[in-house]
Motif scaffolding. Sequence first.
Motif, PDB file in Angstrom:
ATOM      1  N   ALA A  54      41.010  39.658  37.001  1.00 37.93           N
ATOM      2  CA  ALA A  54      41.371  38.375  36.384  1.00 37.93           C
ATOM      3  C   ALA A  54      42.624  37.806  37.048  1.00 37.93           C
ATOM      4  CB  ALA A  54      41.592  38.556  34.884  1.00 37.93           C
ATOM      5  N   LEU A  55      43.603  38.651  37.304  1.00 37.26           N
ATOM      6  CA  LEU A  55      44.839  38.190  37.940  1.00 37.26           C
ATOM      7  C   LEU A  55      44.587  37.755  39.380  1.00 37.26           C
ATOM      8  CD1 LEU A  55      47.274  40.836  36.459  1.00 37.26           C
ATOM      9  CD2 LEU A  55      46.918  38.475  35.696  1.00 37.26           C
ATOM     10  N   SER A  56      43.673  38.446  40.060  1.00 37.53           N
ATOM     11  CA  SER A  56      43.291  38.040  41.421  1.00 37.53           C
ATOM     12  C   SER A  56      42.624  36.668  41.398  1.00 37.53           C
ATOM     13  CB  SER A  56      42.355  39.074  42.043  1.00 37.53           C
ATOM     14  OG  SER A  56      43.035  40.287  42.244  1.00 37.53           O
ATOM     15  N   GLU A  57      41.780  36.436  40.409  1.00 37.41           N
ATOM     16  CA  GLU A  57      41.134  35.124  40.269  1.00 37.41           C
ATOM     17  C   GLU A  57      42.166  34.029  40.034  1.00 37.41           C
ATOM     18  OE1 GLU A  57      38.082  34.164  40.782  1.00 37.41           O
ATOM     19  OE2 GLU A  57      37.132  36.122  40.987  1.00 37.41           O
ATOM     20  N   LEU A  58      43.158  34.325  39.200  1.00 37.68           N
ATOM     21  CA  LEU A  58      44.217  33.341  38.954  1.00 37.68           C
ATOM     22  C   LEU A  58      45.011  33.055  40.220  1.00 37.68           C
ATOM     23  CD1 LEU A  58      45.555  34.426  35.447  1.00 37.68           C
ATOM     24  CD2 LEU A  58      44.137  32.434  36.010  1.00 37.68           C
ATOM     25  N   ALA A  59      45.279  34.096  40.993  1.00 42.79           N
ATOM     26  CA  ALA A  59      46.000  33.915  42.252  1.00 42.79           C
ATOM     27  C   ALA A  59      45.172  33.061  43.209  1.00 42.79           C
ATOM     28  CB  ALA A  59      46.321  35.264  42.883  1.00 42.79           C
ATOM     29  N   GLY A 102      45.677  28.116  34.363  1.00 44.62           N
ATOM     30  CA  GLY A 102      44.316  28.371  34.821  1.00 44.62           C
ATOM     31  C   GLY A 102      43.586  29.473  34.088  1.00 44.62           C
ATOM     32  N   ALA A 103      44.277  30.202  33.217  1.00 42.35           N
ATOM     33  CA  ALA A 103      43.656  31.352  32.551  1.00 42.35           C
ATOM     34  C   ALA A 103      42.538  30.953  31.591  1.00 42.35           C
ATOM     35  CB  ALA A 103      44.707  32.171  31.811  1.00 42.35           C
ATOM     36  N   ALA A 104      42.601  29.762  31.038  1.00 38.97           N
ATOM     37  CA  ALA A 104      41.560  29.333  30.098  1.00 38.97           C
ATOM     38  C   ALA A 104      40.179  29.312  30.745  1.00 38.97           C
ATOM     39  CB  ALA A 104      41.903  27.963  29.528  1.00 38.97           C
ATOM     40  N   ASP A 105      40.136  29.235  32.078  1.00 42.41           N
ATOM     41  CA  ASP A 105      38.851  29.232  32.795  1.00 42.41           C
ATOM     42  C   ASP A 105      38.299  30.634  33.043  1.00 42.41           C
ATOM     43  OD1 ASP A 105      38.914  26.452  32.965  1.00 42.41           O
ATOM     44  OD2 ASP A 105      39.987  26.485  34.888  1.00 42.41           O
ATOM     45  N   LEU A 106      39.096  31.653  32.839  1.00 45.11           N
ATOM     46  CA  LEU A 106      38.659  33.017  33.163  1.00 45.11           C
ATOM     47  C   LEU A 106      37.369  33.450  32.456  1.00 45.11           C
ATOM     48  CD1 LEU A 106      42.061  34.905  33.451  1.00 45.11           C
ATOM     49  CD2 LEU A 106      40.433  34.385  35.292  1.00 45.11           C
ATOM     50  N   PRO A 107      37.176  33.136  31.177  1.00 46.92           N
ATOM     51  CA  PRO A 107      35.906  33.539  30.555  1.00 46.92           C
ATOM     52  C   PRO A 107      34.680  32.933  31.253  1.00 46.92           C
ATOM     53  CG  PRO A 107      37.502  33.007  28.859  1.00 46.92           C
ATOM     54  CD  PRO A 107      38.096  32.583  30.187  1.00 46.92           C
ATOM     55  N   HIS A 108      34.853  31.810  31.927  1.00 46.79           N
ATOM     56  CA  HIS A 108      33.748  31.181  32.650  1.00 46.79           C
ATOM     57  C   HIS A 108      33.581  31.767  34.047  1.00 46.79           C
ATOM     58  CE1 HIS A 108      33.739  28.300  29.410  1.00 46.79           C
ATOM     59  NE2 HIS A 108      35.024  28.040  29.644  1.00 46.79           N
ATOM     60  N   LEU A 161      34.677  35.151  35.002  1.00 48.73           N
ATOM     61  CA  LEU A 161      34.393  36.581  34.964  1.00 48.73           C
ATOM     62  C   LEU A 161      33.159  36.860  34.114  1.00 48.73           C
ATOM     63  CD1 LEU A 161      38.031  37.873  34.446  1.00 48.73           C
ATOM     64  CD2 LEU A 161      36.759  37.732  36.587  1.00 48.73           C
ATOM     65  N   ASP A 162      32.388  37.816  34.514  1.00 44.61           N
ATOM     66  CA  ASP A 162      31.174  38.192  33.783  1.00 44.61           C
ATOM     67  C   ASP A 162      31.508  39.315  32.810  1.00 44.61           C
ATOM     68  OD1 ASP A 162      28.513  38.312  33.024  1.00 44.61           O
ATOM     69  OD2 ASP A 162      27.978  39.673  34.652  1.00 44.61           O
ATOM     70  N   ILE A 163      32.192  38.951  31.731  1.00 43.56           N
ATOM     71  CA  ILE A 163      32.608  39.936  30.737  1.00 43.56           C
ATOM     72  C   ILE A 163      31.974  39.558  29.410  1.00 43.56           C
ATOM     73  CG2 ILE A 163      34.582  40.874  29.469  1.00 43.56           C
ATOM     74  CD1 ILE A 163      36.208  40.548  32.036  1.00 43.56           C
ATOM     75  N   PRO A 164      31.239  40.500  28.805  1.00 43.72           N
ATOM     76  CA  PRO A 164      30.553  40.199  27.547  1.00 43.72           C
ATOM     77  C   PRO A 164      31.529  40.039  26.382  1.00 43.72           C
ATOM     78  CG  PRO A 164      30.388  42.526  28.039  1.00 43.72           C
ATOM     79  CD  PRO A 164      31.051  41.884  29.231  1.00 43.72           C
TER      80      PRO A 164
END
Length: 174
Positions: free
Chosen positions: A31-36, A97-103, A105-108
Amino acid sequence: MADGPSVAARDDLAGVVDLFAWLTRTELSQALSELAFKSRTEVDEDAIDAAIDLAVAEYALVPAPAAALSSEGTESASERETALAVGPAAFPTLPEGAADLPHILDIPSREVDREALSDAVLERLREEAVAAIGDGDDDRLETLADVTYDVEAWAPVDVDPVRTRILAEVDEEA
């Protein structure tokens, strides 16, 4: 640790974890890598590891026992690695940008049983207090004393016996 991860970074980690209820360390790093990536910055894996370690040491993130976790459609965290949940010393904030993480990452969908988690946190606090007393680690004892107040506000557990023992030891050393 003046040049280490900041309290804001610790609370940002808790905010990311809070989005999902719990994450493994690997998922949190992803998740942190995605934010970066979203902010066009480089990923510093050592800095991520240091920030996670500090957040766990300071009880902003806490290891969650398998009994405290539920998840749809995936193996449990205990089969892979330790799960981390938001702890009593956190004031979760969302980094940009963290609000986009659920969209992304494929986390149930996940949940944390707060009662089981608070029992595990209290047990960890007891064990760490005993170890710090045995080691004569006054700095750690002072941190743990502060954490007892956070735990008390966070969960309906009785931390008074632990706090009393820690404070007695700190006062004895003073």
